[in-house]
Design a protein around this motif. Structure first.
Motif, short mmCIF file in Angstrom:
data_model
loop_
_atom_site.label_atom_id
_atom_site.label_comp_id
_atom_site.label_asym_id
_atom_site.label_seq_id
_atom_site.Cartn_x
_atom_site.Cartn_y
_atom_site.Cartn_z
N PRO A 42 0.73 -1.25 0.23
CA PRO A 42 0.08 0.01 0.13
C PRO A 42 0.71 1.21 -0.06
O PRO A 42 2.04 1.23 0.48
CB PRO A 42 -0.92 -0.05 1.44
N SER A 43 0.27 2.42 -0.33
CA SER A 43 0.94 3.68 -0.62
C SER A 43 0.85 4.40 1.03
O SER A 43 1.74 5.23 1.39
CB SER A 43 0.35 4.40 -1.52
N GLU A 44 0.01 3.86 1.69
CA GLU A 44 0.00 4.38 3.05
C GLU A 44 0.03 3.23 3.82
O GLU A 44 -0.78 2.39 4.13
CB GLU A 44 -1.52 5.26 3.33
N ILE A 45 0.73 3.07 4.77
CA ILE A 45 1.40 1.82 5.76
C ILE A 45 0.90 2.37 7.23
O ILE A 45 1.36 3.41 7.57
CB ILE A 45 2.91 1.60 5.54
N ARG A 46 -0.22 1.73 7.69
CA ARG A 46 -0.60 1.87 8.90
C ARG A 46 -0.09 0.92 9.99
O ARG A 46 -0.05 -0.27 9.67
CB ARG A 46 -2.15 1.99 9.02
N LEU A 47 0.54 1.48 11.02
CA LEU A 47 1.29 0.62 11.94
C LEU A 47 0.72 1.08 13.55
O LEU A 47 0.40 2.32 13.45
CB LEU A 47 2.87 0.53 12.03
N ARG A 48 1.02 0.33 14.39
CA ARG A 48 0.79 0.49 15.74
C ARG A 48 2.13 1.03 16.66
O ARG A 48 3.09 0.18 16.57
CB ARG A 48 0.04 -0.60 16.31
N ALA A 49 1.97 2.03 17.24
CA ALA A 49 3.42 2.43 18.10
C ALA A 49 3.46 1.48 19.01
O ALA A 49 2.58 0.89 19.78
CB ALA A 49 3.00 3.96 18.67
N GLY A 50 4.87 1.22 19.35
CA GLY A 50 5.30 0.48 20.16
C GLY A 50 5.20 -0.99 19.92
O GLY A 50 5.68 -1.76 21.00
N ARG A 51 4.62 -1.44 19.01
CA ARG A 51 4.40 -3.02 18.78
C ARG A 51 5.54 -3.25 17.64
O ARG A 51 5.59 -2.70 16.48
CB ARG A 51 3.19 -3.24 18.22
N PRO A 52 6.07 -4.73 17.72
CA PRO A 52 7.25 -4.89 16.52
C PRO A 52 6.38 -5.24 15.45
O PRO A 52 5.45 -5.97 15.51
CB PRO A 52 7.72 -6.10 17.45
N VAL A 53 6.88 -4.97 14.55
CA VAL A 53 6.71 -5.57 13.11
C VAL A 53 7.79 -5.55 12.09
O VAL A 53 8.83 -5.22 12.37
CB VAL A 53 6.04 -4.09 12.55
N THR A 54 7.55 -6.54 11.03
CA THR A 54 8.46 -7.03 10.45
C THR A 54 8.12 -6.43 9.00
O THR A 54 6.80 -6.99 8.43
CB THR A 54 8.75 -8.22 10.21
N LEU A 55 8.52 -5.35 8.45
CA LEU A 55 8.10 -4.91 7.23
C LEU A 55 9.13 -5.92 5.90
O LEU A 55 10.22 -5.90 6.00
CB LEU A 55 8.76 -3.49 6.81
N HIS A 56 8.44 -6.55 5.21
CA HIS A 56 8.63 -7.18 4.32
C HIS A 56 8.43 -6.66 2.86
O HIS A 56 7.43 -6.51 2.14
CB HIS A 56 8.03 -8.58 4.15
N LEU A 57 9.79 -6.15 2.43
CA LEU A 57 9.77 -5.07 1.19
C LEU A 57 10.07 -6.12 0.05
O LEU A 57 11.12 -6.55 0.05
CB LEU A 57 10.89 -3.99 1.18
N VAL A 58 9.09 -6.00 -0.85
CA VAL A 58 9.24 -7.12 -2.04
C VAL A 58 9.44 -5.94 -3.20
O VAL A 58 8.33 -5.32 -3.59
CB VAL A 58 8.24 -7.80 -2.13
N ASN A 59 10.56 -5.99 -4.00
CA ASN A 59 10.44 -5.34 -5.20
C ASN A 59 9.96 -6.22 -6.48
O ASN A 59 10.86 -7.13 -6.75
CB ASN A 59 11.90 -5.04 -5.58
#
Length: 131
Positions: A42-59
């Motif tokens: 997505p062009s707007e990525i929504r995340l929650r503060a303070g919670r671990p996240v793994t951004l899987h970036l795929v070209n």
């Protein structure tokens, strides 16, 4: 003597609370971001503060792209083994490559773009929103 013990205890409290707790990286929520010609999805990525996240970036494109969000990465706590993928707040991806970056985001709204020549002007930009 009693006063000295109280003062010593009061002096130790800030030092103990200043020790940062290592995030539980195993609990990171996966979020996939697709990079293509000339788009983030997505062009707007929504995340929650303070919670671990793994951004899987795929070209998915044949050519190189990057995920550039310097303020976002600077504000986040990044898993130590993933810090080497970042250069000045940017993750480079050759064509048909992917990378995973695990982090704990901080609240804020951050600009996202591909800094390759003309890619941003052609629409490869967006936002990282951390609530």
């Amino acid at each position: 003597m009693r006063r000295a013990i109280v003062l010593l205890a009061v002096g130790l409290v800030p030092a103990a609370s200043a020790v940062a707790q290592e995030p539980d990286w195993s609990r990171a929520e996966p979020v996939t971001v697709i990079l293509s010609s000339f788009d983030f999805a997505p062009s707007e990525i929504r995340l929650r503060a303070g919670r671990p996240v793994t951004l899987h970036l795929v070209n998915q494109g044949d050519g190189g792209h990057n995920f550039s969000a310097p303020e976002f990465f600077q504000a986040a706590t990044i898993r130590p083994e993933d810090r080497g993928y970042l250069f000045r707040g940017t993750v480079e991806l050759a064509g048909h490559r992917d990378k995973a970056i695990t982090l704990v985001p901080r609240r804020g709204v951050y600009k996202l773009r591909c800094t390759h020549t003309m890619h941003g002007m052609l629409g490869m930009k967006g936002w990282v929103v951390v609530d």
